[in-house]
Design a protein around this motif. Structure first.
Motif, PDB file in Angstrom:
ATOM      1  N   ASP A  98      -0.101  11.247  17.140  1.00 30.09           N
ATOM      2  CA  ASP A  98       1.296  10.863  16.927  1.00 30.09           C
ATOM      3  C   ASP A  98       1.426   9.412  16.450  1.00 30.09           C
ATOM      4  O   ASP A  98       1.995   8.562  17.141  1.00 30.09           O
ATOM      5  CB  ASP A  98       2.108  11.084  18.211  1.00 30.09           C
ATOM      6  N   ILE A  99       0.896   9.160  15.267  1.00 24.20           N
ATOM      7  CA  ILE A  99       0.996   7.833  14.651  1.00 24.20           C
ATOM      8  C   ILE A  99       2.302   7.740  13.865  1.00 24.20           C
ATOM      9  O   ILE A  99       2.581   8.586  13.010  1.00 24.20           O
ATOM     10  CB  ILE A  99      -0.196   7.566  13.716  1.00 24.20           C
ATOM     11  N   TRP A 100       3.075   6.686  14.133  1.00 28.36           N
ATOM     12  CA  TRP A 100       4.351   6.492  13.458  1.00 28.36           C
ATOM     13  C   TRP A 100       4.299   5.406  12.380  1.00 28.36           C
ATOM     14  O   TRP A 100       5.024   5.483  11.394  1.00 28.36           O
ATOM     15  CB  TRP A 100       5.438   6.120  14.481  1.00 28.36           C
ATOM     16  N   LEU A 111      -9.747  11.096  13.598  1.00 29.91           N
ATOM     17  CA  LEU A 111      -8.832  12.205  13.342  1.00 29.91           C
ATOM     18  C   LEU A 111      -7.471  11.781  13.869  1.00 29.91           C
ATOM     19  O   LEU A 111      -7.374  11.309  15.007  1.00 29.91           O
ATOM     20  CB  LEU A 111      -9.317  13.469  14.066  1.00 29.91           C
ATOM     21  N   LEU A 112      -6.432  11.898  13.057  1.00 29.74           N
ATOM     22  CA  LEU A 112      -5.109  11.478  13.536  1.00 29.74           C
ATOM     23  C   LEU A 112      -4.049  12.490  13.164  1.00 29.74           C
ATOM     24  O   LEU A 112      -4.197  13.258  12.216  1.00 29.74           O
ATOM     25  CB  LEU A 112      -4.752  10.084  13.000  1.00 29.74           C
ATOM     26  N   THR A 113      -2.982  12.489  13.954  1.00 28.79           N
ATOM     27  CA  THR A 113      -1.815  13.317  13.666  1.00 28.79           C
ATOM     28  C   THR A 113      -0.628  12.411  13.376  1.00 28.79           C
ATOM     29  O   THR A 113      -0.479  11.349  13.988  1.00 28.79           O
ATOM     30  CB  THR A 113      -1.463  14.253  14.840  1.00 28.79           C
ATOM     31  N   THR A 114       0.208  12.836  12.436  1.00 29.53           N
ATOM     32  CA  THR A 114       1.356  12.024  12.048  1.00 29.53           C
ATOM     33  C   THR A 114       2.384  12.888  11.344  1.00 29.53           C
ATOM     34  O   THR A 114       2.076  13.969  10.829  1.00 29.53           O
ATOM     35  CB  THR A 114       0.927  10.869  11.116  1.00 29.53           C
ATOM     36  N   ARG A 115       3.619  12.409  11.329  1.00 28.39           N
ATOM     37  CA  ARG A 115       4.666  13.082  10.566  1.00 28.39           C
ATOM     38  C   ARG A 115       4.708  12.570   9.122  1.00 28.39           C
ATOM     39  O   ARG A 115       5.374  13.161   8.282  1.00 28.39           O
ATOM     40  CB  ARG A 115       6.036  12.847  11.218  1.00 28.39           C
ATOM     41  N   ASP A 116       4.014  11.454   8.880  1.00 30.01           N
ATOM     42  CA  ASP A 116       4.096  10.777   7.581  1.00 30.01           C
ATOM     43  C   ASP A 116       2.685  10.432   7.113  1.00 30.01           C
ATOM     44  O   ASP A 116       2.058   9.508   7.629  1.00 30.01           O
ATOM     45  CB  ASP A 116       4.953   9.520   7.720  1.00 30.01           C
ATOM     46  N   LYS A 117       2.173  11.159   6.129  1.00 30.20           N
ATOM     47  CA  LYS A 117       0.789  10.935   5.695  1.00 30.20           C
ATOM     48  C   LYS A 117       0.599   9.570   5.028  1.00 30.20           C
ATOM     49  O   LYS A 117      -0.536   9.101   4.896  1.00 30.20           O
ATOM     50  CB  LYS A 117       0.343  12.036   4.741  1.00 30.20           C
ATOM     51  N   SER A 118       1.672   8.914   4.615  1.00 31.78           N
ATOM     52  CA  SER A 118       1.544   7.610   3.952  1.00 31.78           C
ATOM     53  C   SER A 118       1.123   6.499   4.920  1.00 31.78           C
ATOM     54  O   SER A 118       0.803   5.399   4.472  1.00 31.78           O
ATOM     55  CB  SER A 118       2.862   7.226   3.268  1.00 31.78           C
ATOM     56  N   VAL A 119       1.098   6.781   6.239  1.00 31.65           N
ATOM     57  CA  VAL A 119       0.686   5.736   7.187  1.00 31.65           C
ATOM     58  C   VAL A 119      -0.761   5.310   6.956  1.00 31.65           C
ATOM     59  O   VAL A 119      -1.173   4.226   7.371  1.00 31.65           O
ATOM     60  CB  VAL A 119       0.856   6.187   8.659  1.00 31.65           C
ATOM     61  N   THR A 120      -1.548   6.159   6.284  1.00 26.14           N
ATOM     62  CA  THR A 120      -2.957   5.815   6.047  1.00 26.14           C
ATOM     63  C   THR A 120      -3.184   5.179   4.676  1.00 26.14           C
ATOM     64  O   THR A 120      -4.332   4.948   4.283  1.00 26.14           O
ATOM     65  CB  THR A 120      -3.844   7.072   6.152  1.00 26.14           C
ATOM     66  N   ASP A 121      -2.119   4.872   3.954  1.00 26.53           N
ATOM     67  CA  ASP A 121      -2.277   4.337   2.596  1.00 26.53           C
ATOM     68  C   ASP A 121      -3.068   3.026   2.560  1.00 26.53           C
ATOM     69  O   ASP A 121      -3.770   2.747   1.581  1.00 26.53           O
ATOM     70  CB  ASP A 121      -0.906   4.120   1.947  1.00 26.53           C
ATOM     71  N   SER A 122      -2.961   2.236   3.612  1.00 27.70           N
ATOM     72  CA  SER A 122      -3.590   0.906   3.582  1.00 27.70           C
ATOM     73  C   SER A 122      -4.929   0.831   4.308  1.00 27.70           C
ATOM     74  O   SER A 122      -5.523  -0.247   4.380  1.00 27.70           O
ATOM     75  CB  SER A 122      -2.625  -0.128   4.191  1.00 27.70           C
ATOM     76  N   VAL A 123      -5.424   1.939   4.870  1.00 30.19           N
ATOM     77  CA  VAL A 123      -6.684   1.880   5.611  1.00 30.19           C
ATOM     78  C   VAL A 123      -7.867   2.054   4.670  1.00 30.19           C
ATOM     79  O   VAL A 123      -7.739   2.591   3.565  1.00 30.19           O
ATOM     80  CB  VAL A 123      -6.753   2.938   6.737  1.00 30.19           C
ATOM     81  N   MET A 124      -9.038   1.611   5.117  1.00 29.31           N
ATOM     82  CA  MET A 124     -10.246   1.668   4.314  1.00 29.31           C
ATOM     83  C   MET A 124     -11.015   2.961   4.577  1.00 29.31           C
ATOM     84  O   MET A 124     -10.928   3.536   5.652  1.00 29.31           O
ATOM     85  CB  MET A 124     -11.141   0.466   4.629  1.00 29.31           C
TER      86      MET A 124
END
Length: 339
Positions: free
Chosen positions: A245-247, A262-275
């Motif tokens: 549940d990453i917001w 492994l992560l769950t989220t409602r918004d896949k763009s939360v990972t846009d800035s990770v490496m």
């Protein structure tokens, strides 16, 4: 055995027969329950090392997917990492078809212990399998191999992301092959900086119970990030971190430290800035009529065929029916009882 796995074994058969010593490999396969004592004896009776290896591979080729995975894991554990790498592309999709019963390929006592220690939630009381999605998650986790990266499960609230994440690691061969170092679950949710620091402190404490790294919790987010990186690298290699549940994307920066996540989220763009590499698994919000009826039948303890006509109206009105939505189902069942 899957055709892809079988072809991979056949392709590298000569290299395997030339290099492996069978004794310890067979011990591990016997422990996994995929090789019998009589089969081991037949292999041992062969006069040369290469002939023993040849008979072992011939025996494995007659078996199922779990035998392939057990052989692959044994190669890794016995120091044949180069040979295991040859077989990695042939690893079959793991699907626990045992209906939730304890078995060598599913929810063994080892799996229960690992998941309990890692804080992974148990199955909900009303549980319906979603094999296609679970297999997609596992396949993407396989792609990470031993490299850091991210698998992202995203979808609307209540579509079953957390249940799927937990189910993906609820398998003996999958854990043993991919994450023998364990699984560590963190329920994140919507947090401010103070809340995130507390989550990180708790996680570092769980990962360092003997206090080898420090006798005090980290004092700020940067210190917590550094300590988490060292703990995962030195004390918990080949383990999986699950962030539920990453917001917000800024929260992920604290966990962006060369881990397998492994992560769950409602918004896949939360990972846009990770490496690192990212693999996305989308979860549809609507389970469909048949799955909805299956969940409802379990909830009311009736066979699906015995459900009355009102059940179809309940599924239609509910639209999003997920295993844990007790409130929605309870309200709708109250209407059912009144009708």
């Amino acid at each position: 055995m899957d055709a892809k796995a079988r072809n991979c074994l056949l392709q590298y058969r000569e290299a395997l027969e030339k290099d492996i010593k069978t004794s310890y490999i067979m011990d591990r396969m016997i422990n996994d329950g995929v090789l019998t004592i009589s089969e081991e004896e037949k292999v041992k009776n062969e006069p040369t090392q290469q002939q023993r290896a040849a008979l072992l591979i011939k025996t494995i080729l007659k078996k199922d997917n779990y035998s392939y995975i057990s052989f692959y894991n044994a190669l890794i554990h016995e120091g044949y990492k180069d040979l295991a790498a040859l077989l990695h592309s042939g690893i079959p999709v793991i699907s626990s078809s045992n209906g939730g019963k304890d078995s060598v390929g599913g929810i063994t006592s080892h799996v229960k212990t690992v998941l309990c220690e890692g804080g992974v939630p148990q199955r909900p009381v009303v549980f319906v399998t979603r094999k296609k999605l679970v297999n997609a998650i596992r396949q993407n986790l396989f792609k990470l191999s031993d490299e850091p990266g991210w698998v992202v499960i995203y979808g609307m609230a209540g579509c079953g992301k957390s249940v799927l994440a937990a189910e993906a690691v609820r398998d003996h061969f999958f854990l043993d092959g991919c994450f023998p170092g364990g699984v560590h679950w963190v329920s994140v949710g919507k947090q401010d900086k103070a809340g995130l620091l507390m989550k990180l402190q708790n996680l570092c404490t769980r990962l360092d119970q003997d206090e080898n790294f420090s006798q005090r919790p980290p004092l700020n987010i940067e210190e917590a990030k550094d300590r988490l990186r060292l703990l995962m690298l030195r004390k918990h290699p080949r383990s999986l971190l699950i962030l539920d549940d990453i917001w917000d994307s800024w929260i992920l920066k604290a966990f962006d430290n060369q881990c397998q996540i492994l992560l769950t989220t409602r918004d896949k763009s939360v990972t846009d800035s990770v490496m690192g590499p990212k693999y996305i698994v989308a979860v549809e919000s609507d389970l469909g009529k048949e799955k909805g009826l299956e969940i409802l039948s379990l909830f009311v303890n009736m066979k699906k065929a015995d459900l009355p006509e009102q059940a179809h109206s309940i599924i239609k009105e509910c639209k999003v029916v997920e295993c844990c939505h007790w409130g929605i189902l309870t309200n709708l069942l109250h209407k059912w009882n009144l009708s």
